[in-house]
Design a protein around this motif. Structure first.
Motif, PDB file in Angstrom:
ATOM      1  N   LYS A 199     -37.266  -0.708  73.181  1.00  8.57           N
ATOM      2  CA  LYS A 199     -38.580  -0.215  73.613  1.00  8.57           C
ATOM      3  C   LYS A 199     -38.998  -0.879  74.917  1.00  8.57           C
ATOM      4  CE  LYS A 199     -40.700   1.325  69.295  1.00  8.57           C
ATOM      5  NZ  LYS A 199     -41.830   1.128  68.360  1.00  8.57           N
ATOM      6  N   ALA A 200     -38.756  -2.166  75.005  1.00 11.00           N
ATOM      7  CA  ALA A 200     -39.078  -2.887  76.236  1.00 11.00           C
ATOM      8  C   ALA A 200     -38.244  -2.359  77.396  1.00 11.00           C
ATOM      9  CB  ALA A 200     -38.832  -4.382  76.034  1.00 11.00           C
ATOM     10  N   LEU A 201     -36.998  -2.054  77.107  1.00  9.00           N
ATOM     11  CA  LEU A 201     -36.120  -1.508  78.129  1.00  9.00           C
ATOM     12  C   LEU A 201     -36.603  -0.134  78.575  1.00  9.00           C
ATOM     13  CD1 LEU A 201     -33.730  -2.863  79.390  1.00  9.00           C
ATOM     14  CD2 LEU A 201     -32.235  -1.720  77.771  1.00  9.00           C
ATOM     15  N   GLU A 202     -37.099   0.635  77.643  1.00  6.04           N
ATOM     16  CA  GLU A 202     -37.612   1.964  77.951  1.00  6.04           C
ATOM     17  C   GLU A 202     -38.855   1.867  78.824  1.00  6.04           C
ATOM     18  OE1 GLU A 202     -37.309   5.745  78.387  1.00  6.04           O
ATOM     19  OE2 GLU A 202     -35.865   4.570  77.238  1.00  6.04           O
ATOM     20  N   LYS A 203     -39.688   0.878  78.545  1.00  2.00           N
ATOM     21  CA  LYS A 203     -40.876   0.664  79.380  1.00  2.00           C
ATOM     22  C   LYS A 203     -40.454   0.311  80.802  1.00  2.00           C
ATOM     23  CE  LYS A 203     -44.510  -0.748  76.160  1.00  2.00           C
ATOM     24  NZ  LYS A 203     -45.429  -1.856  75.767  1.00  2.00           N
ATOM     25  N   LEU A 204     -39.424  -0.495  80.883  1.00  5.10           N
ATOM     26  CA  LEU A 204     -38.921  -0.886  82.198  1.00  5.10           C
ATOM     27  C   LEU A 204     -38.401   0.334  82.946  1.00  5.10           C
ATOM     28  CD1 LEU A 204     -38.251  -3.129  84.198  1.00  5.10           C
ATOM     29  CD2 LEU A 204     -36.100  -3.479  82.984  1.00  5.10           C
ATOM     30  N   ARG A 205     -37.698   1.214  82.261  1.00  3.99           N
ATOM     31  CA  ARG A 205     -37.176   2.433  82.899  1.00  3.99           C
ATOM     32  C   ARG A 205     -38.310   3.271  83.475  1.00  3.99           C
ATOM     33  NH1 ARG A 205     -33.651   2.874  78.180  1.00  3.99           N
ATOM     34  NH2 ARG A 205     -31.511   2.355  78.758  1.00  3.99           N
ATOM     35  N   LYS A 206     -39.414   3.305  82.758  1.00  3.96           N
ATOM     36  CA  LYS A 206     -40.522   4.169  83.169  1.00  3.96           C
ATOM     37  C   LYS A 206     -41.209   3.689  84.444  1.00  3.96           C
ATOM     38  CE  LYS A 206     -41.552   6.137  78.641  1.00  3.96           C
ATOM     39  NZ  LYS A 206     -42.491   6.194  77.495  1.00  3.96           N
TER      40      LYS A 206
END
Length: 285
Positions: A145-152
């Motif tokens: 989830k943290a990685l997904e936030k970073l992608r965004k």
DNA sequence: TAGGCCATCTGGTCCT
DNA sequence: AGGACCAGATGGCCTA
């Protein structure tokens, strides 16, 4: 419910012990029940069924976490239960008060060193493993989830290509570096020696990074990206300007994420060979 | 079909 | 003792 979330939920449920939901308590042996108590699971004797937490059947991506939360709830419940057990021992009944101190001591010792059969021990270990698996799964979900936030928050690629984990981290690293360099140069805009300062900043960054091989950013490849923050573009523009005219504005659309030009050539790295050159350059570490 | 990516399981280690 | 973290192993899925 998405296939992925379904898989997630299904897997989570699969990984719970064979005492799973809706197992009739009446089918359990005494040792099973003892083990169950040991493993801190809640059950409902009145309904003759046990469960591992409720589900409304409308799972989303957070369901894996919710399952874990449910299990955490069980854990909390069990702690209360174990506390109750301890209270039972420490606060004897009236009949216990009739016993002499020797008997009390004997009972206390026995409760602390309860003999367990090998099968029970194995089962306890198995349940601990399952709980650890559940925590680990949850931990990885949080990480993703943290990685997904970073992608965004990173500039999007033209075809909405999802960056892999390693690419996301590399991209973020280089992106931050690019922004830092841009800020440095913007801070020096009223200085006529912008070009010199920019080159010095790049040189300093290069030197600092080369001194730290673990980072290993390739400064020579990085500017290949044709984005407004490209140090190469920026620096060349500055170099061609002999006056104090402002550098080209950061023309990224404030509404949309900037699109990176991945059509220009660059050097492929080993694990980004499937991607275009400039993309690999930006992702290179 | 090989290789890359990913999720998950697992045992070890460290920390509280 | 139990939880967090880590790295290796494994199997599934996808793509060139």
């Amino acid at each position: 419910m998405t296939t992925e979330s379904f898989r997630c939920v299904t897997k989570a449920y699969q990984n719970v012990h064979h005492f799973h939901a809706m197992t009739p308590i009446s089918n359990m042996t005494d040792s099973d029940m003892e083990d169950f108590d040991d493993e801190d699971r809640s059950y409902d004797r009145s309904s003759d069924f046990m469960s591992i937490g409720g589900s409304d059947g409308d799972h989303d991506d957070d369901d894996c976490v919710s399952i874990t939360s449910n299990m955490s709830h069980l854990k909390t419940t069990s702690k209360d239960k174990s506390a109750t057990k301890e209270n039972d021992i420490s606060s004897p009944t009236n009949s216990d008060a009739d016993l002499d101190s020797k008997t009390k001591k004997k009972r206390f010792t026995k409760s602390r060193t309860r003999a367990r059969s090998p099968t029970v021990v194995v089962r306890i270990k198995k349940n601990r493993r399952l709980k650890a698996n559940d925590r680990e799964r949850n931990r990885m979900h949080m990480l993703n989830k943290a990685l997904e936030k970073l992608r965004k928050v990173l500039p999007a690629f033209p075809d909405d290509t999802k960056l892999t984990k390693i690419e996301t981290l590399r991209f973020a690293h280089n992106y931050i570096w690019a922004l830092s360099e841009t800020v440095k140069m913007l801070d020096s805009r009223d200085n006529n020696n912008m070009s010199l300062i920019a080159s010095q900043a790049i040189a300093a960054a290069s030197e600092a990074l080369s001194a730290k091989p673990s980072i290993g950013i390739d400064v020579t490849h990085f500017p290949a990206i044709n984005s407004p923050s490209s140090v190469d573009t920026y620096n060349s523009t500055i170099s061609s300007s002999t006056t104090s005219s402002p550098p080209p504005p950061l023309n990224w659309d404030s509404e949309a994420k900037p699109k990176l030009d991945i059509t220009s050539n660059g050097t492929d790295s080993a694990d980004t060979s499937s991607r275009s050159g400039s993309e690999s350059s930006f992702l290179m570490l």
